[in-house]
Each structure stands twice: as structure tokens, then as C-alpha cells.
Design a protein around this motif. Structure first.
Motif, PDB file in Angstrom:
ATOM      1  N   GLU A  43      24.349  24.249  40.889  1.00 23.09           N
ATOM      2  CA  GLU A  43      24.701  23.993  39.493  1.00 23.09           C
ATOM      3  C   GLU A  43      24.126  25.070  38.580  1.00 23.09           C
ATOM      4  O   GLU A  43      24.798  25.536  37.658  1.00 23.09           O
ATOM      5  CB  GLU A  43      24.215  22.611  39.080  1.00 23.09           C
ATOM      6  CG  GLU A  43      25.007  21.493  39.725  1.00 23.09           C
ATOM      7  CD  GLU A  43      24.465  20.113  39.420  1.00 23.09           C
ATOM      8  OE1 GLU A  43      23.470  19.985  38.680  1.00 23.09           O
ATOM      9  OE2 GLU A  43      25.040  19.142  39.940  1.00 23.09           O
ATOM     10  N   THR A  44      22.890  25.478  38.843  1.00 23.90           N
ATOM     11  CA  THR A  44      22.253  26.528  38.047  1.00 23.90           C
ATOM     12  C   THR A  44      23.001  27.850  38.185  1.00 23.90           C
ATOM     13  O   THR A  44      23.066  28.633  37.240  1.00 23.90           O
ATOM     14  CB  THR A  44      20.776  26.708  38.487  1.00 23.90           C
ATOM     15  OG1 THR A  44      20.107  25.467  38.323  1.00 23.90           O
ATOM     16  CG2 THR A  44      20.076  27.768  37.684  1.00 23.90           C
ATOM     17  N   SER A  45      23.569  28.089  39.350  1.00 28.58           N
ATOM     18  CA  SER A  45      24.309  29.330  39.597  1.00 28.58           C
ATOM     19  C   SER A  45      25.695  29.321  38.963  1.00 28.58           C
ATOM     20  O   SER A  45      26.407  30.311  39.048  1.00 28.58           O
ATOM     21  CB  SER A  45      24.451  29.572  41.103  1.00 28.58           C
ATOM     22  OG  SER A  45      23.215  29.898  41.660  1.00 28.58           O
ATOM     23  N   GLY A  46      26.085  28.209  38.387  1.00 31.13           N
ATOM     24  CA  GLY A  46      27.387  28.142  37.730  1.00 31.13           C
ATOM     25  C   GLY A  46      28.482  27.558  38.592  1.00 31.13           C
ATOM     26  O   GLY A  46      29.667  27.772  38.329  1.00 31.13           O
ATOM     27  N   ALA A  47      28.115  26.798  39.607  1.00 27.00           N
ATOM     28  CA  ALA A  47      29.125  26.229  40.505  1.00 27.00           C
ATOM     29  C   ALA A  47      30.050  25.241  39.792  1.00 27.00           C
ATOM     30  O   ALA A  47      31.202  25.088  40.192  1.00 27.00           O
ATOM     31  CB  ALA A  47      28.454  25.553  41.702  1.00 27.00           C
ATOM     32  N   ARG A  48      29.543  24.593  38.744  1.00 25.47           N
ATOM     33  CA  ARG A  48      30.422  23.669  38.001  1.00 25.47           C
ATOM     34  C   ARG A  48      31.649  24.397  37.479  1.00 25.47           C
ATOM     35  O   ARG A  48      32.752  23.869  37.496  1.00 25.47           O
ATOM     36  CB  ARG A  48      29.665  23.069  36.817  1.00 25.47           C
ATOM     37  CG  ARG A  48      29.176  21.699  37.074  1.00 25.47           C
ATOM     38  CD  ARG A  48      28.611  21.068  35.823  1.00 25.47           C
ATOM     39  NE  ARG A  48      27.295  20.574  36.178  1.00 25.47           N
ATOM     40  CZ  ARG A  48      26.238  20.608  35.403  1.00 25.47           C
ATOM     41  NH1 ARG A  48      26.311  21.084  34.193  1.00 25.47           N
ATOM     42  NH2 ARG A  48      25.099  20.146  35.823  1.00 25.47           N
ATOM     43  N   GLU A  49      31.440  25.614  37.025  1.00 25.27           N
ATOM     44  CA  GLU A  49      32.532  26.392  36.445  1.00 25.27           C
ATOM     45  C   GLU A  49      33.285  27.207  37.492  1.00 25.27           C
ATOM     46  O   GLU A  49      34.512  27.300  37.457  1.00 25.27           O
ATOM     47  CB  GLU A  49      31.979  27.340  35.378  1.00 25.27           C
ATOM     48  CG  GLU A  49      33.031  28.170  34.681  1.00 25.27           C
ATOM     49  CD  GLU A  49      32.449  29.052  33.599  1.00 25.27           C
ATOM     50  OE1 GLU A  49      33.205  29.877  33.069  1.00 25.27           O
ATOM     51  OE2 GLU A  49      31.255  28.937  33.291  1.00 25.27           O
ATOM     52  N   TYR A  50      32.557  27.822  38.429  1.00 25.23           N
ATOM     53  CA  TYR A  50      33.155  28.783  39.342  1.00 25.23           C
ATOM     54  C   TYR A  50      33.467  28.252  40.735  1.00 25.23           C
ATOM     55  O   TYR A  50      34.197  28.898  41.483  1.00 25.23           O
ATOM     56  CB  TYR A  50      32.249  30.018  39.462  1.00 25.23           C
ATOM     57  CG  TYR A  50      32.054  30.730  38.156  1.00 25.23           C
ATOM     58  CD1 TYR A  50      33.097  31.432  37.559  1.00 25.23           C
ATOM     59  CD2 TYR A  50      30.832  30.689  37.501  1.00 25.23           C
ATOM     60  CE1 TYR A  50      32.923  32.082  36.354  1.00 25.23           C
ATOM     61  CE2 TYR A  50      30.646  31.342  36.294  1.00 25.23           C
ATOM     62  CZ  TYR A  50      31.694  32.037  35.725  1.00 25.23           C
ATOM     63  OH  TYR A  50      31.520  32.682  34.523  1.00 25.23           O
ATOM     64  N   SER A 100      30.300  37.840  40.227  1.00 23.13           N
ATOM     65  CA  SER A 100      30.274  39.274  40.545  1.00 23.13           C
ATOM     66  C   SER A 100      31.663  39.882  40.398  1.00 23.13           C
ATOM     67  O   SER A 100      31.809  40.997  39.878  1.00 23.13           O
ATOM     68  CB  SER A 100      29.766  39.497  41.969  1.00 23.13           C
ATOM     69  OG  SER A 100      28.429  39.115  42.083  1.00 23.13           O
ATOM     70  N   ARG A 101      32.669  39.159  40.849  1.00 24.58           N
ATOM     71  CA  ARG A 101      34.045  39.655  40.723  1.00 24.58           C
ATOM     72  C   ARG A 101      34.422  39.838  39.258  1.00 24.58           C
ATOM     73  O   ARG A 101      35.012  40.845  38.869  1.00 24.58           O
ATOM     74  CB  ARG A 101      35.022  38.691  41.405  1.00 24.58           C
ATOM     75  CG  ARG A 101      36.465  39.217  41.457  1.00 24.58           C
ATOM     76  CD  ARG A 101      37.443  38.139  41.885  1.00 24.58           C
ATOM     77  NE  ARG A 101      37.601  37.111  40.878  1.00 24.58           N
ATOM     78  CZ  ARG A 101      38.314  37.233  39.752  1.00 24.58           C
ATOM     79  NH1 ARG A 101      38.927  38.368  39.475  1.00 24.58           N
ATOM     80  NH2 ARG A 101      38.426  36.241  38.904  1.00 24.58           N
ATOM     81  N   LEU A 102      34.051  38.866  38.437  1.00 25.04           N
ATOM     82  CA  LEU A 102      34.361  38.958  37.010  1.00 25.04           C
ATOM     83  C   LEU A 102      33.591  40.093  36.337  1.00 25.04           C
ATOM     84  O   LEU A 102      34.133  40.788  35.467  1.00 25.04           O
ATOM     85  CB  LEU A 102      34.072  37.622  36.321  1.00 25.04           C
ATOM     86  CG  LEU A 102      35.003  36.476  36.712  1.00 25.04           C
ATOM     87  CD1 LEU A 102      34.505  35.162  36.119  1.00 25.04           C
ATOM     88  CD2 LEU A 102      36.437  36.756  36.284  1.00 25.04           C
ATOM     89  N   ALA A 103      32.346  40.306  36.720  1.00 26.71           N
ATOM     90  CA  ALA A 103      31.551  41.403  36.158  1.00 26.71           C
ATOM     91  C   ALA A 103      32.155  42.742  36.557  1.00 26.71           C
ATOM     92  O   ALA A 103      32.213  43.673  35.736  1.00 26.71           O
ATOM     93  CB  ALA A 103      30.107  41.300  36.625  1.00 26.71           C
ATOM     94  N   LEU A 104      32.609  42.857  37.792  1.00 27.78           N
ATOM     95  CA  LEU A 104      33.261  44.086  38.238  1.00 27.78           C
ATOM     96  C   LEU A 104      34.528  44.337  37.451  1.00 27.78           C
ATOM     97  O   LEU A 104      34.785  45.466  37.015  1.00 27.78           O
ATOM     98  CB  LEU A 104      33.574  44.006  39.735  1.00 27.78           C
ATOM     99  CG  LEU A 104      34.374  45.163  40.316  1.00 27.78           C
ATOM    100  CD1 LEU A 104      33.603  46.469  40.173  1.00 27.78           C
ATOM    101  CD2 LEU A 104      34.726  44.888  41.773  1.00 27.78           C
ATOM    102  N   LYS A 105      35.324  43.301  37.251  1.00 26.97           N
ATOM    103  CA  LYS A 105      36.566  43.456  36.477  1.00 26.97           C
ATOM    104  C   LYS A 105      36.262  43.899  35.055  1.00 26.97           C
ATOM    105  O   LYS A 105      36.931  44.779  34.510  1.00 26.97           O
ATOM    106  CB  LYS A 105      37.365  42.164  36.468  1.00 26.97           C
ATOM    107  CG  LYS A 105      38.699  42.302  35.725  1.00 26.97           C
ATOM    108  CD  LYS A 105      39.502  41.048  35.780  1.00 26.97           C
ATOM    109  CE  LYS A 105      40.820  41.116  35.071  1.00 26.97           C
ATOM    110  NZ  LYS A 105      41.037  42.109  34.058  1.00 26.97           N
TER     111      LYS A 105
END
Length: 127
Positions: A43-50, A100-105
Motif C-alpha cells: 500500500e505504501t508503494s502505491g499498489a492501491r493505485e498501480y 518506473s514506467r511512468l517516470a521513464l515516459k
């Protein structure tokens, strides 16, 4: 990434071997705690969203493990806790990969914008 795969494989191996255990097994307190901690990390890593699907599956298995404990089916609870742990780690890894994919984009888009601006600037100045 390799570490996550190795960890997931180890958890699945343990889960499979523990699946044969009967109800004479001790209460899986540490396994429940590890799965709960992994869920919080996801959850802290953003799993709710991603990684909402992976996170939901992990939560469902954790709830099923809690229910098995209440029925004193400790072998089943241990197996479900191990599966919840693996699924929570998968959710965390999936969320991290998506971020990471979104940051790369975003970086690629910024590079493209800078190049286009450089072309416009050089065309205006005649260089």
C-alpha cells in the motif's frame, strides 16, 4: 526484480509444502504478521493505485487466513498467509514497475520537448 522473483518462488515452495500440513500445526503468528507487513508495504508503494487487482487478491487471502485461524485450521492459515505474502510482494513490485514506467515516459516526453524547442530556437535564429 530478480530478488522479488526468487522471494516469490521461495514463498510458493514453502506454501506448497505446508499445504499438506494438517490442523495439528501451530498457530502461524509470524506468517500472519509477515503477510500483514507485506500488505502495508504494498500500500505504501502505491499498489492501491498501480496494482489494485494484485492488492485485492492479497487482502482476500489474508482475510481467508484470518478466518482459517479462527476455525483453528492452522495449516490452511499458514498456506494462505504465505500466498498473501507473495501476492502482496507482487502488488508492491507491480506498483514499483508501473511508477518506473511512468517516470521513464515523463523523462522521454521532457527530452522530446527540449529537442523540439531546440529545433525551434535554432530555426528562428537561423543557425
Amino acid at each position: 526484480m530478480k530478488q522479488s522473483i526468487v522471494r516469490l518462488s521461495a514463498v510458493l515452495l514453502v506454501a506448497g509444502s505446508l499445504g499438506a500440513c494438517g490442523s495439528n500445526a501451530p498457530k502461524p503468528a509470524s506468517e500472519l504478521a509477515l503477510a500483514s507487513s507485506a500488505l502495508k508495504n504494498a500500500e505504501t508503494s502505491g499498489a492501491r493505485e498501480y496494482a489494485p487487482i494484485e492488492l485485492r487478491i492479497a487482502r482476500e487471502k489474508q482475510a481467508a487466513a484470518d478466518k482459517a485461524v479462527s476455525k483453528e485450521r492452522y495449516g490452511k492459515a499458514r498456506q494462505l498467509s504465505s500466498e498473501a505474502l507473495a501476492d502482496a510482494e507482487l502488488a508492491r513490485a507491480t506498483a514499483d514497475a508501473e511508477k518506473s514506467r511512468l517516470a521513464l515516459k515523463e523523462a522521454q516526453d521532457n527530452i522530446k520537448m527540449i529537442r523540439e524547442e531546440a529545433v525551434r530556437t535554432s530555426t528562428r535564429t537561423g543557425k
